[in-house]
Design an enzyme around this catalytic site. Structure first.
Site, short mmCIF file in Angstrom:
data_model
loop_
_atom_site.label_atom_id
_atom_site.label_comp_id
_atom_site.label_asym_id
_atom_site.label_seq_id
_atom_site.Cartn_x
_atom_site.Cartn_y
_atom_site.Cartn_z
CE LYS A 141 -4.28 -1.89 1.73
NZ LYS A 141 -5.41 -1.78 2.63
CE LYS A 169 -6.40 -7.77 -0.37
NZ LYS A 169 -6.96 -7.56 0.91
CE LYS A 208 -13.98 -3.04 2.25
NZ LYS A 208 -12.84 -2.87 3.16
N1 AQP Z 1 -10.09 -10.94 -1.68
C1 AQP Z 1 -10.34 -11.39 -0.46
N2 AQP Z 1 -10.55 -12.71 -0.26
C2 AQP Z 1 -10.83 -13.18 0.99
N3 AQP Z 1 -10.92 -12.39 2.09
C3 AQP Z 1 -10.73 -11.06 1.93
N4 AQP Z 1 -10.77 -10.02 2.80
C4 AQP Z 1 -10.52 -8.88 2.11
N5 AQP Z 1 -10.31 -9.16 0.81
C5 AQP Z 1 -10.43 -10.49 0.66
C6 AQP Z 1 -11.07 -10.13 4.21
O1 AQP Z 1 -12.10 -9.20 4.53
C7 AQP Z 1 -11.91 -8.73 5.87
C8 AQP Z 1 -12.05 -7.26 5.95
O2 AQP Z 1 -11.09 -6.58 5.19
P1 AQP Z 1 -10.92 -5.01 5.34
O3 AQP Z 1 -11.92 -4.27 4.58
O4 AQP Z 1 -10.87 -4.59 6.74
O5 AQP Z 1 -9.50 -4.77 4.79
P2 AQP Z 1 -8.79 -5.37 3.61
O6 AQP Z 1 -8.33 -6.73 3.89
O7 AQP Z 1 -7.72 -4.39 3.35
O8 AQP Z 1 -9.92 -5.43 2.50
P3 AQP Z 1 -9.80 -4.96 1.03
O9 AQP Z 1 -11.08 -5.10 0.34
O10 AQP Z 1 -8.66 -5.62 0.38
O11 AQP Z 1 -9.54 -3.42 1.20
P4 AQP Z 1 -8.34 -2.60 0.69
O12 AQP Z 1 -8.49 -2.59 -0.80
O13 AQP Z 1 -8.55 -1.27 1.31
O14 AQP Z 1 -7.10 -3.29 1.12
C9 AQP Z 1 -10.57 -9.26 6.36
O15 AQP Z 1 -10.80 -10.37 7.20
C10 AQP Z 1 -9.90 -9.72 5.09
O16 AQP Z 1 -9.04 -10.80 5.33
#
Ligand code: AQP
Length: 336
Positions: free
Chosen positions: A113, A199, A202
């Site tokens: 990031k 992966k 968001k």
């Molecule tokens: N692609 C994924 N597959 C399985 N699990 C996932 N999680 C996120 N993406 C995947 C799980 O969702 C939970 C919450 O995640 P979060 O929103 O707090 O943060 P994150 O992991 O950073 O989610 P994103 O969507 O990937 O956001 P950004 O793009 O901001 O980094 C966690 O339990 C995570 O494991």
């Protein structure tokens, strides 16, 4: 003996997508009756990337409503907002002072990031895993149900707990419980619809890379129609040369509730032209009950507020107790 405690959360940084649902929330729902659960909307984490102040509060409510819509049951679980319980920020500061900085600079998610944030990379992004450790350790959680991508952060949480117990409770009963991750194999890593090696996320600028839980049927149809596939006929799991195929078949398997064997057999002679409409239909049907319940929850804001108030009160009682134990062990005087 009472139930073990589970803690987890999602950031209100945008709409929840299938990765968040299948990697995390679905597992919270399935396991919730076994545990005493605290599910948090982690809005303090949400500002580690540039955010929009005008939508932060409404995004927070959306995520809380989606927890309910996905099946979080208040008989077993509390739902609350991270910033409503000030102990999260306070414990983060205390942990900052016992966490070696190289533990944080080594985190994969920080490195990835930070590259995206360029010169504007903020201290909060580096400190994200310490805040996450505070979230979990405040509740003396036994289990943390998360997706695969959070495994390294969970290891850091365990290291911080061990280090604190070793340095400040030596020879005494440990103050902080060392939690275990709960990562299910199925759905632990849902991949982008545009690149099966990345992966689903968001923060991916390409909207077509993910299916959001609130996407209407026509949007789901468009995204699946355009998603990346390959030129081969016959669909197969686990071929390293076909990451998109593996991801899409996996999604179909989980959302249809069929076994891997049944899906492998069904897909072996199929082409994409036949599979994509099948996947689209299955996805629309699987998301329909969540979308309907979400609409119902959002029509009663007073109810949602009462859920979050009740969650905050229960969370605060436990969090403040842990915080006071930590402060006492560090030698702080208590307010008179
Ligand atoms: N692609 C994924 N597959 C399985 N699990 C996932 N999680 C996120 N993406 C995947 C799980 O969702 C939970 C919450 O995640 P979060 O929103 O707090 O943060 P994150 O992991 O950073 O989610 P994103 O969507 O990937 O956001 P950004 O793009 O901001 O980094 C966690 O339990 C995570 O494991």
């Amino acid at each position: 003996m009472g139930k073990q405690r589970a803690f987890s959360g999602v950031q209100p940084t945008g709409n929840l997508h299938l990765g968040n649902y299948l990697g995390a929330i679905r597992n919270w729902v399935e396991g919730q009756s076994q545990y005493e659960n605290f599910f948090c909307v982690v809005d303090l984490h949400a500002i580690t990337a540039p955010h929009n102040p005008a939508t932060l509060a409404s995004d927070t409510y959306t995520i809380a409503a989606l927890y309910l819509a996905c099946g979080i049951d208040l008989e077993y679980s509390k739902i609350f907002v991270q910033s409503h319980v000030s102990a999260h920020s306070e414990l983060t500061w205390l942990f900052n002072c016992i966490t070696p900085i190289n533990w944080l600079t080594d985190m994969i998610q920080f490195k990835e990031k930070a590259v995206r944030q360029g010169e504007n990379v903020n201290t909060g992004l580096l400190d994200y895993p310490v805040l996450m450790a505070a979230d979990i350790l405040l509740y003396q959680a036994d289990k943390v149900p998360v997706g695969e991508d959070q495994k390294q952060h969970l290891e850091l949480t365990r290291d911080i707990a061990d280090r604190f117990n070793y340095q400040f409770a030596k020879g005494k009963p440990p103050i902080l419980k060392v939690p275990d991750p709960l990562i299910r194999k199925e759905g632990a890593r849902v991949m982008s619809l545009m690149d099966g090696t990345k992966k689903m996320s968001k923060s991916d600028p390409a909207e077509g890379s993910r299916i959001n839980l609130l996407d209407p049927p026509d949007v789901i149809q468009k995204k699946i129609k355009r998603c990346k596939t390959d030129m081969e006929r016959g669909l197969t799991f686990d071929d390293p040369e076909r990451p998109e195929c593996n991801n899409l078949l996996g999604l179909y398997m989980i959302l249809s509730g069929k076994t891997k064997e049944a899906v492998a057999e069904e897909g072996q002679d199929m082409g994409w032209g036949q599979f994509k409409p099948l996947l689209t239909e299955t996805m629309i049907e699987a998301l329909k009950p969540i979308q309907e319940k979400y609409q119902a929850v959002m029509t009663d804001k007073g109810y949602l507020e009462s859920v979050l108030r009740d969650g905050r009160e229960a969370a605060e009682a436990i969090a403040n107790e842990t915080l006071n134990q930590v402060k006492a062990a560090l030698g702080y005087s208590m307010p008179l």
